[in-house]
Design a protein around this motif. Structure first.
Motif, PDB file in Angstrom:
ATOM      1  N   THR A  10       0.835  -1.199   0.000  1.00  0.00           N
ATOM      2  CA  THR A  10       0.000   0.000   0.000  1.00  0.00           C
ATOM      3  C   THR A  10       0.871   1.251   0.000  1.00  0.00           C
ATOM      4  N   LEU A  11       1.875   1.270   0.865  1.00  0.00           N
ATOM      5  CA  LEU A  11       2.774   2.425   0.939  1.00  0.00           C
ATOM      6  C   LEU A  11       3.512   2.652  -0.373  1.00  0.00           C
ATOM      7  N   ALA A  12       3.857   1.564  -1.055  1.00  0.00           N
ATOM      8  CA  ALA A  12       4.643   1.664  -2.289  1.00  0.00           C
ATOM      9  C   ALA A  12       3.911   2.401  -3.398  1.00  0.00           C
ATOM     10  N   GLN A  13       2.581   2.522  -3.272  1.00  0.00           N
ATOM     11  CA  GLN A  13       1.836   3.277  -4.285  1.00  0.00           C
ATOM     12  C   GLN A  13       2.274   4.739  -4.361  1.00  0.00           C
ATOM     13  N   LEU A  14       2.807   5.255  -3.257  1.00  0.00           N
ATOM     14  CA  LEU A  14       3.205   6.654  -3.216  1.00  0.00           C
ATOM     15  C   LEU A  14       4.537   6.903  -3.920  1.00  0.00           C
ATOM     16  N   ILE A  15       5.275   5.840  -4.215  1.00  0.00           N
ATOM     17  CA  ILE A  15       6.621   5.986  -4.779  1.00  0.00           C
ATOM     18  C   ILE A  15       6.537   6.105  -6.290  1.00  0.00           C
ATOM     19  N   PRO A  16       7.088   7.161  -6.876  1.00  0.00           N
ATOM     20  CA  PRO A  16       7.003   7.323  -8.337  1.00  0.00           C
ATOM     21  C   PRO A  16       7.851   6.280  -9.063  1.00  0.00           C
ATOM     22  N   PRO A  17       7.293   5.623 -10.058  1.00  0.00           N
ATOM     23  CA  PRO A  17       8.087   4.674 -10.847  1.00  0.00           C
ATOM     24  C   PRO A  17       9.074   5.437 -11.730  1.00  0.00           C
ATOM     25  N   LEU A  18      10.313   4.982 -11.783  1.00  0.00           N
ATOM     26  CA  LEU A  18      11.325   5.642 -12.599  1.00  0.00           C
ATOM     27  C   LEU A  18      11.259   5.123 -14.031  1.00  0.00           C
ATOM     28  N   THR A  19      11.092   6.022 -14.973  1.00  0.00           N
ATOM     29  CA  THR A  19      11.011   5.669 -16.387  1.00  0.00           C
ATOM     30  C   THR A  19      11.964   6.551 -17.193  1.00  0.00           C
ATOM     31  N   PRO A  20      12.407   6.094 -18.368  1.00  0.00           N
ATOM     32  CA  PRO A  20      13.381   6.857 -19.162  1.00  0.00           C
ATOM     33  C   PRO A  20      12.875   8.205 -19.644  1.00  0.00           C
ATOM     34  N   ASP A  21      11.564   8.381 -19.721  1.00  0.00           N
ATOM     35  CA  ASP A  21      11.043   9.628 -20.285  1.00  0.00           C
ATOM     36  C   ASP A  21      10.724  10.686 -19.223  1.00  0.00           C
ATOM     37  N   MET A  22      11.121  10.455 -17.969  1.00  0.00           N
ATOM     38  CA  MET A  22      10.880  11.448 -16.923  1.00  0.00           C
ATOM     39  C   MET A  22      11.850  12.614 -17.069  1.00  0.00           C
ATOM     40  N   HIS A  23      11.446  13.779 -16.563  1.00  0.00           N
ATOM     41  CA  HIS A  23      12.341  14.935 -16.576  1.00  0.00           C
ATOM     42  C   HIS A  23      12.511  15.478 -15.159  1.00  0.00           C
TER      43      HIS A  23
END
Length: 326
Positions: A10-23
């Motif tokens: 449940t807590l992990a939902q708050l963590i942003p997934p890291l993707t190559p197209d992030m800035h």
């Protein structure tokens, strides 16, 4: 005392997934407001913890004489010497300071206030304006240390603002209870904490201790994660930095910045409670890891050096399961 604990999934939902197209900035922009001539380490611990957990940009808003010292610790922090003490008022007026801080707040996802502020009345006046400005912008707030004294004196400054987390240690909690006319005599600690949270309008209260109590006046989480045996100064600032991080992520989670595949969603009003619990769990685990390595020589820098390892220990396997495909 009940012992309800949110699931890691449940807590992990708050963590942003890291993707190559992030800035830059998508994983969070935060600020620590604090730091005077005597206490330069506190805001450093707050902001550095946030960066090590994964936010992209961390600012420190501090007193003028504290700025060069904090800058010397690391080039990773953006240090703004906006606050003015009674002995050092040359430069900006209170109105100019307010405008500077408000302009910075417009860029942020969450703010921590209080670490290393000291007792200078001139600095406190600036900080009161900063709290009010953050509240107007609906920014998540962590209030710790010297900011809690401001709340005790002016509870209306934060009362009813449910996007705030207060993090008192036992003496600070006792003083807060006294200022709010809440008796601790023959009252279980979790019930007293609920009373304080209710009296402050349903904000989230995190009472630090062997077992951390997190409550919004109706719900209670208890964090009994094992910690190290050292109680050196600065660990509360690391906790504030962790809470700041999860609040910033929680704000983006509420805005739908990323999709969650978990079946158990976090309701928006419960984000501060979950952010506070995640911060407690990680700080205690980092403290445990630091003590295992350093023993009596453990310092808060030792705990800071373990915070990313604590994060990986708790969340790495869960995040691997939801890692985007290449």
């Amino acid at each position: 005392m009940s012992n309800f604990q949110p699931r890691l999934q449940t807590l992990a939902q708050l963590i942003p997934p890291l993707t190559p197209d992030m800035h830059k900035g998508e994983c969070g922009r935060v600020a620590a407001i604090g730091g005077c001539e005597e206490y330069t380490g506190a805001p450093y611990f707050v902001a550095s913890t946030s960066l090590r957990l994964g936010t992209d940009i961390a600012y420190v808003i501090c007193e003028k004489d504290a700025a060069p010292v904090i800058k010397s610790y690391t080039p990773d922090l953006i240090v703004n010497p906006y606050l003015r003490s009674t002995d050092n008022q040359k430069g900006r007026t209170l109105l100019e300071i307010q405008k500077k801080i408000d302009s910075l707040l417009s860029k942020l996802h969450a703010v921590s206030v209080g670490s290393g502020l000291g007792n200078d009345e001139n600095i406190r006046e600036s900080v009161k304006l900063a709290i009010e400005a953050a509240r107007k912008r609906q920014l998540p707030l962590v209030l710790d240390a010297d900011a809690l004294a401001i709340v005790g004196q002016y509870p209306q400054i934060i009362s009813g603002y449910t996007n705030a987390v207060l993090t008192p240690n036992p003496p600070e909690f006792s003083r807060l209870c006294k200022s709010l006319d809440i008796s601790l005599d023959q009252c279980p600690l979790d019930e007293a904490a609920k009373s304080v949270a209710r009296k402050l309008g349903g904000l989230t209260l995190l009472v630090k201790g062997k077992k951390d109590i997190i409550t919004n006046g109706s719900r209670v989480f208890i964090c009994d994660e094992t910690s190290g045996l050292r109680r050196c100064g600065g660990q509360g600032d690391i906790l504030s930095g962790a809470a700041l991080t999860f609040l910033a992520w929680g704000e983006k989670y509420k805005q739908g910045a990323w999709k969650s595949t978990a079946s158990e969603k976090i309701e928006p009003e419960m984000v501060p409670m979950h952010a506070a619990y995640a911060a407690c769990m990680l700080t205690k685990h980092a403290s445990y890891l630091a003590y295992e390595e350093c023993g009596r020589a453990t310092m808060s820098t030792s705990v800071l050096d373990q915070i990313d390892i604590a994060f990986d220990n708790k969340f790495e396997e869960i995040l691997k399961a939801v890692k985007p495909s290449k």
